[in-house]
Design a protein around this motif. Structure first.
Motif, PDB file in Angstrom:
ATOM      1  N   ARG A   1       0.845  -1.198   0.000  1.00 61.22           N
ATOM      2  CA  ARG A   1       0.000   0.000   0.000  1.00 61.22           C
ATOM      3  C   ARG A   1       0.885   1.254   0.000  1.00 61.22           C
ATOM      4  NH1 ARG A   1      -3.836   0.679   5.017  1.00 61.22           N
ATOM      5  NH2 ARG A   1      -1.805   1.031   5.934  1.00 61.22           N
ATOM      6  N   THR A   2       1.963   1.205   0.795  1.00 64.40           N
ATOM      7  CA  THR A   2       2.897   2.330   0.793  1.00 64.40           C
ATOM      8  C   THR A   2       3.432   2.575  -0.620  1.00 64.40           C
ATOM      9  OG1 THR A   2       3.565   1.727   3.022  1.00 64.40           O
ATOM     10  CG2 THR A   2       5.005   3.240   1.836  1.00 64.40           C
TER      11      THR A   2
ATOM     12  N   ARG B   1       8.815  -5.101  -8.096  1.00 68.72           N
ATOM     13  CA  ARG B   1       9.850  -4.749  -7.124  1.00 68.72           C
ATOM     14  C   ARG B   1       9.358  -4.915  -5.684  1.00 68.72           C
ATOM     15  NH1 ARG B   1      11.826   1.113  -7.823  1.00 68.72           N
ATOM     16  NH2 ARG B   1      12.643   0.384  -9.806  1.00 68.72           N
ATOM     17  N   HIS B   2       8.132  -4.528  -5.433  1.00 66.84           N
ATOM     18  CA  HIS B   2       7.672  -4.534  -4.044  1.00 66.84           C
ATOM     19  C   HIS B   2       6.932  -5.813  -3.666  1.00 66.84           C
ATOM     20  CE1 HIS B   2       8.768  -0.460  -2.750  1.00 66.84           C
ATOM     21  NE2 HIS B   2       8.795  -0.248  -4.050  1.00 66.84           N
TER      22      HIS B   2
ATOM     23  N   TRP C   1       2.033   1.894  -3.469  1.00 67.36           N
ATOM     24  CA  TRP C   1       0.999   2.561  -4.274  1.00 67.36           C
ATOM     25  C   TRP C   1       0.898   4.028  -3.879  1.00 67.36           C
ATOM     26  CZ3 TRP C   1      -0.390   0.293  -8.468  1.00 67.36           C
ATOM     27  CH2 TRP C   1      -0.610  -1.089  -8.532  1.00 67.36           C
ATOM     28  N   ALA C   2       0.922   4.275  -2.560  1.00 66.59           N
ATOM     29  CA  ALA C   2       0.753   5.646  -2.074  1.00 66.59           C
ATOM     30  C   ALA C   2       1.897   6.548  -2.506  1.00 66.59           C
ATOM     31  CB  ALA C   2       0.631   5.646  -0.553  1.00 66.59           C
ATOM     32  N   LYS C   3       3.047   5.945  -2.834  1.00 61.68           N
ATOM     33  CA  LYS C   3       4.170   6.750  -3.305  1.00 61.68           C
ATOM     34  C   LYS C   3       3.977   7.178  -4.747  1.00 61.68           C
ATOM     35  CE  LYS C   3       8.407   4.888  -1.986  1.00 61.68           C
ATOM     36  NZ  LYS C   3       9.203   3.686  -1.661  1.00 61.68           N
ATOM     37  N   GLY C   4       2.999   6.581  -5.407  1.00 64.44           N
ATOM     38  CA  GLY C   4       2.761   6.918  -6.808  1.00 64.44           C
ATOM     39  C   GLY C   4       3.647   6.136  -7.758  1.00 64.44           C
ATOM     40  N   LEU C   5       4.087   4.950  -7.338  1.00 62.70           N
ATOM     41  CA  LEU C   5       4.904   4.132  -8.233  1.00 62.70           C
ATOM     42  C   LEU C   5       4.015   3.530  -9.319  1.00 62.70           C
ATOM     43  CD1 LEU C   5       7.054   2.226  -5.607  1.00 62.70           C
ATOM     44  CD2 LEU C   5       7.671   4.246  -6.905  1.00 62.70           C
ATOM     45  N   ARG C   6       4.656   3.237 -10.455  1.00 64.92           N
ATOM     46  CA  ARG C   6       3.902   2.607 -11.536  1.00 64.92           C
ATOM     47  C   ARG C   6       3.542   1.179 -11.139  1.00 64.92           C
ATOM     48  NH1 ARG C   6       4.578   6.460 -15.535  1.00 64.92           N
ATOM     49  NH2 ARG C   6       6.288   7.711 -14.773  1.00 64.92           N
TER      50      ARG C   6
END
Lengths: 315, 367
Positions: A216-217, A231-232, A219-224
């Motif tokens: 969730r973090t 990666r995550h 996504w919240a960072k705005g990663l593609r």
């Protein structure tokens, strides 16, 4: 590579040697308990010549002594002895030759089951509860419920009409083994079952990781989304999948016994089966021990991959 | 001046097999530039879902079914609800950042701290690769991580909870967002660390002018840094106003009960701590009328039948309660209230509280 890692590898190698010793002893004892011997039923032989053969190969001696001789041979000369059936055939070169066939088949099967298993598992997890997920899960369940010899027969049936013609019928022993295009079909037959295992595991593991706070973090960072998934999520989801690669290697090795027999592939698996039926003691022990070492090495390799994936693990 | 964030009649519902859970049901509020707003409520009041809705990170099967979330201080405000996938991606972490409750699980265990901070910047184009790289250590210093330069290569498991929350904050601030949403940032931390993190947030708010939405159930935290408070109950705003007013003169029975159930050092000795009897309503089957009436000791008949609108109960203070309405300045029908919720002017000082009203009793509205 740290000192700790080297020490760890050293320890594990010692353990593998110990395992090989124990396995070979058990097999040595076990195989001599089988009724009959290598020379029974081979044409018609007189009792005298039978006795002569047993004497020639040292099989008339008490088995602790036989074992001692065998172990000395292995340790001093790397000599696994001589085949009792294929007269004059030293086992070491035989083993190496057949291992090459089996290992190439096994590696192909492993690559197949890892690539497709993980791919399908990730796809099913990312597209959870869509038709993609249902199809992947259905295939995984069907594949998982099917013994490899059934898969093998179905594949033979399937390829006889198409692939067989394309490859010029190069599937069978009498035509010879060694062409690259012969490998995929038996490799798929061998790798399908572990593939479905990996699919199910990857899917479950991905689904769990996707719900983790750190994803969730991400996504919240705005990663593609590709970065988030690969990666995550995937990197964390792979840890339990890597764990089963050890047992899966074992599964592929034991599976190869059946598959090689069915496809007539002149590998270790086929040798293994025929050597047991023929009471070719030395070959049985050699192949068995070789398998034990292979499983040990596979598990060691898996354990060495862990710290690369997960920095919390250190040796 | 248009507010930085304007949430209008937001409804986020969860469609489950056995009914609809209206986790957030028609809330309207705004956040101004550089402001610190607290959203308070029990577990399940919808405060976290509100913040996740702003980020469009509501977990399945939740969906924003109604309302607008307008964001943008300068120029045209954009509706977050209508953004395309790429727009929302670029919005997250760059215009609005979010930090979460549990710092122990919010950082990826297999990636290095420095990398995770840098990654937040490389996802957006505000900073070049070079800049992103060189900004990592200053950012970690800014959130007061000791020995920042040597710790970029560390993994999260080598950090304590408080330190990890600092990393989360550094990550959240890396793109200099104009709004930071902190969803219970101190709940998982022990009290001393809590105070440090809150102090850090307050300083960053002052230094960088980042607006903060602080979601918490800890009223002490709200009192220490928020200028305004929104009290939520069962997916609705039940009271809203300036922190000072709400703490001094809570109007809604729920707010009043919340404040009374907080241990106080200045309370009379041996005085009993109030507990709110009952449980928050089951949101798949909420009670009719006012959602708080089953637990309310001040309820009247009307509370059981009809839900009160959010009415002005004091200068810049709004509450949703029939008991207050008799004296309240406005009693608009629900819809009209939602459409034109009066936005309190920023400059207005909270008006003098009527001294005759007993601050501890709800309904004690100025005459």
């Amino acid at each position: 590579m740290t000192r700790g890692t080297l020490l760890y590898i050293g320890q594990r190698t010692l353990l593998i040697v110990l395992t090989a010793f124990i396995v070979s002893s058990i097999v040595f004892i076990g195989v001599h308990q089988l009724p009959g011997n290598a020379f029974v039923g081979e044409r018609r032989t007189s009792a005298a010549s039978q006795q002569a053969l047993l004497q020639h190969y040292g099989l008339d001696k008490p088995w602790p002594q036989q074992y001692g001789t065998w172990v000395t041979g292995v340790l001093t000369r790397g000599d696994l002895g001589e085949s009792l059936k294929q007269r004059g055939q030293k086992i070491t070169p035989l083993l190496l030759r057949e291992a090459r066939v089996s290992v190439s088949l096994g590696l192909f099967a492993m690559a197949f089951c890892i690539i497709f298993g993980m791919g399908l598992g990730i796809l099913a997890a990312v597209k959870q509860n869509t038709w993609i997920d249902y199809v992947a899960s259905f295939l995984a369940t069907v594949g998982y419920s099917m013994p490899n010899f059934v898969t093998a027969f179905l594949l033979i049936l399937l390829t006889v009409t198409g692939f067989y013609a394309w490859s010029g019928g190069n599937f069978y022993e009498d035509i010879g083994w060694g062409k690259l295009e012969q490998i995929p079909v038996p490799a798929i037959a061998l790798g399908l079952l572990p593939m479905t295992l990996i699919t199910r595991l990857t899917r479950a593991s991905m689904l769990e990781v996707i719900r983790q706070d750190y994803v969730r973090t991400a996504w919240a960072k705005g990663l593609r989304s590709r970065v988030v998934i690969v990666r995550h999520a995937l990197r964390n989801a792979l840890i339990p999948v890597i764990t089963v690669l050890g047992p899966i290697t074992t599964g592929v090795i034991t599976g190869s016994v059946v598959i090689e027999y069915l496809f007539g592939i002149p590998g270790l698996g086929k040798e293994f089966v025929s050597s047991i039926f023929q009471r070719d003691y030395n070959v049985v022990i050699a192949v068995f021990t070789f398998y034990a070492v292979l499983v040990g090495l596979a598990n060691l390799a898996v354990d060495l991959v862990y710290p690369i994936l997960d920095p919390r693990i250190r040796y | 001046m248009a507010p930085l964030l304007q949430v209008e009649d937001l409804k986020t519902h969860f469609h489950l097999r056995d009914g609809v859970v209206k986790a957030v049901d028609g809330i309207t509020f705004h956040v101004d530039k550089g402001e610190t707003v607290g959203i308070v409520g029990e577990s399940g009041s919808g405060k976290s879902i509100t913040s996740l809705s702003i980020m469009r990170l509501v977990p399945e099967p939740g969906r924003i079914v109604h309302g607008r979330i307008l964001f943008g201080a300068n120029g045209q405000p954009k509706d977050v609800v209508k953004m395309t996938d790429e727009e929302i991606r670029d919005f997250r972490g760059s215009d609005v950042s979010m930090i979460f409750q549990d710092p122990m699980t919010s950082l990826n265990p297999v990636l290095r701290i420095g990398f995770q901070v840098r990654e937040a910047m490389s996802a957006h184009d505000r900073f070049s690769d070079e800049q992103s790289k060189s900004r990592v250590v200053p950012l970690l210093k800014k959130v007061r991580i000791p020995g920042a330069a040597d710790r970029t290569k560390a993994f999260p498991h080598q950090f304590s909870g408080g330190m990890r929350q600092r990393v989360m904050i550094a990550m959240g601030l890396s793109n200099e967002p104009s709004l930071l949403i902190a969803d219970e940032p101190t709940t998982a931390l022990d009290v001393t660390v809590q105070a440090q993190i809150i102090e850090l947030l307050r300083d960053l708010n002052r230094e960088m002018g980042t607006a903060i939405i602080l979601i918490t159930h800890n009223l002490a935290v709200v009192a220490s840094i928020c200028t305004r408070v929104i009290v939520m109950y069962a997916g609705r705003i039940v009271e809203e106003g300036y922190t000072r007013d709400i703490f001094k003169n809570p109007q809604h029975p729920y707010t009043w009960s919340l404040l009374r159930s907080m241990p106080r050092l200045d309370a009379a000795r041996h005085s009993k701590l109030l507990t709110i009897s009952g449980l928050p309503p089951d949101m798949s089957n909420p009670p009719p009328g006012c959602k708080f009436h089953p637990r309310c000791r001040f309820r009247v008949d009307r509370c059981l039948e009809e839900e009160p609108p959010l009415g002005e109960v004091g200068p810049n203070q709004f509450a949703r309660c029939w008991v207050l309405m008799r004296n309240a300045l406005v009693t608009q029908p629900e819809k009209a209230a939602a459409a034109e919720v009066p936005i309190p002017p920023l400059t207005a000082e909270p008006a003098q509280i009527d001294q005759r009203s007993e601050p501890d009793r709800p309904g004690a509205v100025k005459a």
